[in-house]
Motif scaffolding. Structure first.
Motif, short mmCIF file in Angstrom:
data_model
loop_
_atom_site.label_atom_id
_atom_site.label_comp_id
_atom_site.label_asym_id
_atom_site.label_seq_id
_atom_site.Cartn_x
_atom_site.Cartn_y
_atom_site.Cartn_z
N THR A 5 0.82 -1.21 0.00
CA THR A 5 0.00 0.00 0.00
C THR A 5 0.86 1.26 0.00
OG1 THR A 5 -1.73 -1.16 1.22
CG2 THR A 5 -1.81 1.25 1.24
N GLY A 6 0.63 2.12 -0.99
CA GLY A 6 1.30 3.41 -1.03
C GLY A 6 2.71 3.41 -1.58
N ALA A 7 3.25 2.27 -1.96
CA ALA A 7 4.64 2.22 -2.42
C ALA A 7 4.81 2.97 -3.74
CB ALA A 7 5.09 0.77 -2.59
N VAL A 8 5.86 3.81 -3.78
CA VAL A 8 6.20 4.56 -4.99
C VAL A 8 7.66 4.30 -5.33
CG1 VAL A 8 4.47 6.35 -4.55
CG2 VAL A 8 6.78 6.63 -3.64
N ILE A 9 8.10 4.82 -6.45
CA ILE A 9 9.42 4.48 -6.98
C ILE A 9 10.56 4.92 -6.06
CG2 ILE A 9 9.68 6.60 -8.34
CD1 ILE A 9 10.85 4.79 -10.59
N THR A 10 10.32 5.93 -5.22
CA THR A 10 11.37 6.40 -4.31
C THR A 10 11.43 5.62 -3.00
OG1 THR A 10 9.81 8.08 -3.53
CG2 THR A 10 11.39 8.76 -5.22
N ASP A 11 10.66 4.55 -2.89
CA ASP A 11 10.60 3.80 -1.63
C ASP A 11 11.55 2.60 -1.57
OD1 ASP A 11 8.77 5.31 -0.10
OD2 ASP A 11 7.09 4.47 -1.24
N GLY A 20 6.16 9.80 7.37
CA GLY A 20 5.57 8.66 6.68
C GLY A 20 5.11 8.96 5.28
N GLY A 21 5.44 10.14 4.75
CA GLY A 21 4.98 10.52 3.42
C GLY A 21 5.97 10.18 2.33
N ALA A 22 5.48 10.04 1.11
CA ALA A 22 6.36 9.82 -0.04
C ALA A 22 7.27 11.03 -0.24
CB ALA A 22 5.52 9.57 -1.29
N PHE A 23 8.31 10.85 -1.05
CA PHE A 23 9.33 11.89 -1.22
C PHE A 23 8.70 13.24 -1.57
CE2 PHE A 23 12.44 14.43 -3.37
CZ PHE A 23 13.62 14.17 -2.71
N GLY A 24 9.08 14.27 -0.78
CA GLY A 24 8.68 15.64 -1.08
C GLY A 24 7.23 15.97 -0.87
N THR A 25 6.50 15.16 -0.10
CA THR A 25 5.06 15.41 0.06
C THR A 25 4.64 15.82 1.45
OG1 THR A 25 4.58 13.08 0.56
CG2 THR A 25 4.54 13.74 -1.77
N VAL A 26 5.47 15.60 2.47
CA VAL A 26 5.05 15.87 3.84
C VAL A 26 6.09 16.70 4.58
CG1 VAL A 26 4.55 14.82 6.09
CG2 VAL A 26 3.61 13.80 4.01
N LEU A 27 5.66 17.84 5.08
CA LEU A 27 6.48 18.66 5.98
C LEU A 27 6.13 18.29 7.41
CD1 LEU A 27 8.21 21.15 6.88
CD2 LEU A 27 6.12 22.52 6.61
N VAL A 28 7.13 17.88 8.18
CA VAL A 28 6.92 17.55 9.59
C VAL A 28 7.54 18.66 10.43
CG1 VAL A 28 7.39 15.92 11.46
CG2 VAL A 28 6.93 15.08 9.15
N THR A 29 6.76 19.17 11.37
CA THR A 29 7.22 20.24 12.26
C THR A 29 7.14 19.77 13.70
OG1 THR A 29 6.48 21.97 10.74
CG2 THR A 29 6.82 22.61 13.03
N VAL A 30 8.23 19.94 14.44
CA VAL A 30 8.26 19.63 15.87
C VAL A 30 8.38 20.96 16.60
CG1 VAL A 30 9.38 18.33 17.70
CG2 VAL A 30 9.40 17.44 15.36
N SER A 31 7.39 21.27 17.43
CA SER A 31 7.31 22.60 18.02
C SER A 31 7.41 22.54 19.54
CB SER A 31 5.98 23.25 17.61
OG SER A 31 5.90 24.57 18.12
N PRO A 32 8.43 23.19 20.13
CA PRO A 32 8.57 23.20 21.59
C PRO A 32 7.69 24.27 22.23
CG PRO A 32 10.35 24.45 20.63
CD PRO A 32 9.52 23.94 19.48
N ALA A 33 7.59 24.22 23.55
CA ALA A 33 6.90 25.28 24.28
C ALA A 33 7.70 26.57 24.16
CB ALA A 33 6.75 24.88 25.74
#
Length: 253
Positions: free
Chosen positions: A83-89, A186-199
């Motif tokens: 499920t969800g596999a693309v060429i960059t995986d 967990g997103g395919a290449f170039g599709t998901v920006l993950v942000t970790v935000s502290p207090a």
């Protein structure tokens, strides 16, 4: 300790084939991923609670426990729907949630191997075998994050599989004692920006990251790959410490 004083022939299993006694009232079809039941050790079509031992290559219909054995291929490479596999995986770990459902998400599945070759959309050749190790084994408790999430102390030691673009993982104040988390893109290449935000009064530091209060840690979207991760530990009164980064991460400007 007693050492041998004469030759002692031993039975060996050769190649990548093996067999396991089958659970009662169980049918295992050719091509099924096979698992061993933790409580009994008997084989059955794989579930998410089992130990993966290979793929069935000869169907078996068993009535009484251990009356028959299932023949499995324990290692090799097999073409599977993923499920969800693309060429960059290529190189990504693969998990099974049952005997015929395979996914890239480590949440709720059993590790079976790695993508060796992409074939077409959601189809890949997967290398499997008993010597391969789940890269996320250090975090057996895992959670999918499909939107923003605020963590607390009860999230310590978890792995978070983030699939929401621009999803923000908000950290509690350092006094909450959160630590030991892995935040994975967990997103395919170039599709998901993950942000970790502290207090506001805390910083995220370590691994060449400047320690500045209230600055987010970003997994740069343009180069983000599935599997990029940040491992977060409880630091001191100043904030959190990153002990491992995979992929391109940067502090908020």
């Amino acid at each position: 300790m007693t050492t041998l004083a004469a030759n002692k022939p031993r039975p060996f299993e050769l190649g990548d084939m093996g067999s396991y006694p089958v659970a009662a009232s169980t049918t295992i079809y050719e091509g099924s991923a096979v698992g061993l039941i933790a409580a009994s050790g008997y084989a059955r079509p794989l579930t998410s609670a089992d130990r993966f031992v290979g793929f069935c290559f000869a169907p078996v219909v068993n009535v009484t426990a251990a009356e028959l054995q299932v023949q499995v291929r324990r290692s090799g490479a097999v073409q599977l729907p993923v499920t969800g596999a693309v060429i960059t995986d290529v190189g990504m770990p693969v998990y099974a949630t049952d005997d015929d459902v395979f996914t890239l998400s480590p949440v709720g599945g059993v590790f079976i191997g790695f993508i060796r070759r992409w074939v077409s959309s959601a189809v890949a050749v997967v290398e499997f075998g008993p010597l391969l190790v789940d890269p996320y084994a250090a975090w057996p408790t895992r959670e999918a994050v499909a939107n923003a999430k605020t963590l607390d102390a009860e999230d310590s030691g978890k792995l978070f599989w983030v699939t929401a673009d621009a999803g923000v993982i908000t950290l509690p104040a350092i006094a909450t004692a959160l630590g030991g988390c892995a935040i994975v893109n967990g997103g395919a290449f170039g599709t998901v920006l993950v942000t970790v935000s502290p207090a506001a009064a805390d910083m995220i530091m370590g691994l060449d990251l400047a320690g500045v209060d209230d600055k987010d840690l970003l997994n740069t979207k343009a180069t983000a790959r599935r599997g990029d991760l940040a491992v977060l530990m409880h630091g001191d009164a100043d904030g959190y410490v990153i002990t491992r980064l995979v992929g391109t991460w940067a502090k908020e400007g």
